[in-house]
Structure formats: structure tokens, C-alpha cells
Design a protein around this motif. Structure first.
Motif, PDB file in Angstrom:
ATOM      1  N   GLU A   1       3.907   0.255   4.927  1.00  0.00           N
ATOM      2  CA  GLU A   1       2.985  -0.098   3.851  1.00  0.00           C
ATOM      3  C   GLU A   1       2.258   1.155   3.359  1.00  0.00           C
ATOM      4  OE1 GLU A   1      -0.532  -1.049   1.813  1.00  0.00           O
ATOM      5  OE2 GLU A   1      -0.675  -0.432   3.897  1.00  0.00           O
ATOM      6  N   ARG A   2       1.849   2.025   4.259  1.00  0.00           N
ATOM      7  CA  ARG A   2       1.196   3.287   3.883  1.00  0.00           C
ATOM      8  C   ARG A   2       2.144   4.163   3.066  1.00  0.00           C
ATOM      9  NH1 ARG A   2      -0.720   4.390   9.739  1.00  0.00           N
ATOM     10  NH2 ARG A   2      -2.446   2.938   9.879  1.00  0.00           N
TER      11      ARG A   2
ATOM     12  N   ARG B   1       2.468   2.828  -0.427  1.00  0.00           N
ATOM     13  CA  ARG B   1       1.306   3.155  -1.270  1.00  0.00           C
ATOM     14  C   ARG B   1       1.354   4.599  -1.740  1.00  0.00           C
ATOM     15  NH1 ARG B   1      -3.572   0.990   2.048  1.00  0.00           N
ATOM     16  NH2 ARG B   1      -2.639   2.613   3.239  1.00  0.00           N
TER      17      ARG B   1
ATOM     18  N   THR C   1       1.725   5.605  -5.744  1.00  0.00           N
ATOM     19  CA  THR C   1       0.560   6.200  -6.400  1.00  0.00           C
ATOM     20  C   THR C   1       0.661   7.713  -6.571  1.00  0.00           C
ATOM     21  OG1 THR C   1      -0.642   6.446  -4.304  1.00  0.00           O
ATOM     22  CG2 THR C   1      -0.963   4.380  -5.549  1.00  0.00           C
TER      23      THR C   1
END
Length: 167
Positions: A7-8, A11, A15
């Protein structure tokens, strides 16, 4: 822990202001691109997913050299090349890719930096330096460049100084 790590990574990938792509190490097929990639190249993710990256290289021989280096070393940083946008325009790029250290790793992560503005500025600076050097070295006037703090001569042009007898 693995899910949290994924998940990190997701992200960071989404981004990042730097264009990024994830590819299969086995087939070279593009598996994912981030929004910065879409803005840089002008392709939507739907247009590139499932395809190899050949459409992104302006010069096929650069791509071949890049791939060979990546296969040999599993990592390449700041490879200078010409990128090819969806509208056919090119840009100066620095491409970095890495495969995991594990031979079973099936993913290549690539970042692309558009360095066109820096390349153009460097070219303008080089032309300006060349013009200055020509004006300085071929001037019929005696000219020097000295250091302000101690008066040391840094450059002296090659004019013939008949008044002082220097060459």
C-alpha cells in the motif's frame, strides 16, 4: 506487513511527480504507469498497459542498448536518451530502471526524468561561452581577466602588444 508495504509503495508510485512505469521483467510488457508518466508522454494508462515500451523510445538502438545493460546488470541509472511522446515530439530523458536482487523478481521499476529544459539551458550556456571566448581571444585590444581579491591574472588574450612589447 506485506500488505502495508504494498500500500505504501502504491501511494509513492501514484503520487510521485516523476514519471514511473512498472514492467514485467520476463516479457517487457508495461503493467502500470503513474499519472506523471501519462502527463509526460501524453498516453493514458489504457493506451500503454499490456504493450512493450518500444513506442516510448525515439531511437530503437538506444532502447536495445538500455535493455542489454539492464539484463547484464539488473540496474541502470541516468541513461541519456530521447523519449518519444504520443504526439511524435521528442524530449531529452534520463531513464533509470532496476530489477530486484532476487532472480525470481518479475518486476522492473523505471523512472523517467524530462531534462529537456536543462539540456537547452546548457546548450545556450555553451554557445555563450564560445562567443565570449572568440571575442576575448581574437580582439585586437589587450584584455585580461583578473581575480579581484589578489589581482592574479586568470586569462590574457593573445593580441600583439606593440606598445609594451608583449606577445
Amino acid at each position: 506487513e506485506r500488505d502495508r508495504s504494498m500500500e505504501r509503495f502504491g501511494r509513492i508510485f501514484r503520487t510521485s511527480p516523476i514519471p514511473m512505469a512498472a514492467q514485467s521483467a520476463r516479457t517487457g510488457v508495461i503493467l502500470d504507469v503513474n499519472p506523471a508518466f501519462e502527463r509526460c508522454y501524453g498516453y493514458t494508462s489504457a493506451q500503454v498497459l499490456g504493450h512493450d515500451d518500444s513506442m516510448l523510445w525515439a531511437e530503437p538502438e538506444q532502447r536495445a542498448l538500455f535493455i542489454q545493460h539492464l539484463i547484464d546488470h539488473r540496474k541502470i541509472q541516468h541513461f541519456e536518451c530521447l523519449g518519444l511522446r504520443s504526439d511524435g515530439s521528442t524530449f531529452n530523458a534520463l531513464v533509470s530502471s532496476e530489477m530486484g536482487d532476487d532472480p525470481q523478481d518479475k518486476l522492473i521499476i523505471t523512472t523517467i526524468a524530462d531534462v529537456s529544459a536543462q539540456s537547452a539551458a546548457l546548450e545556450r550556456l555553451q554557445r555563450s561561452e564560445e562567443r565570449f571566448a572568440k571575442a576575448f581571444n581574437f580582439s585586437p585590444l589587450n584584455m585580461t581577466i583578473t581575480r579581484m581579491c589578489d589581482g592574479s591574472f586568470l586569462e590574457v588574450n593573445r593580441t600583439h602588444d606593440s606598445a609594451q612589447g608583449y606577445l
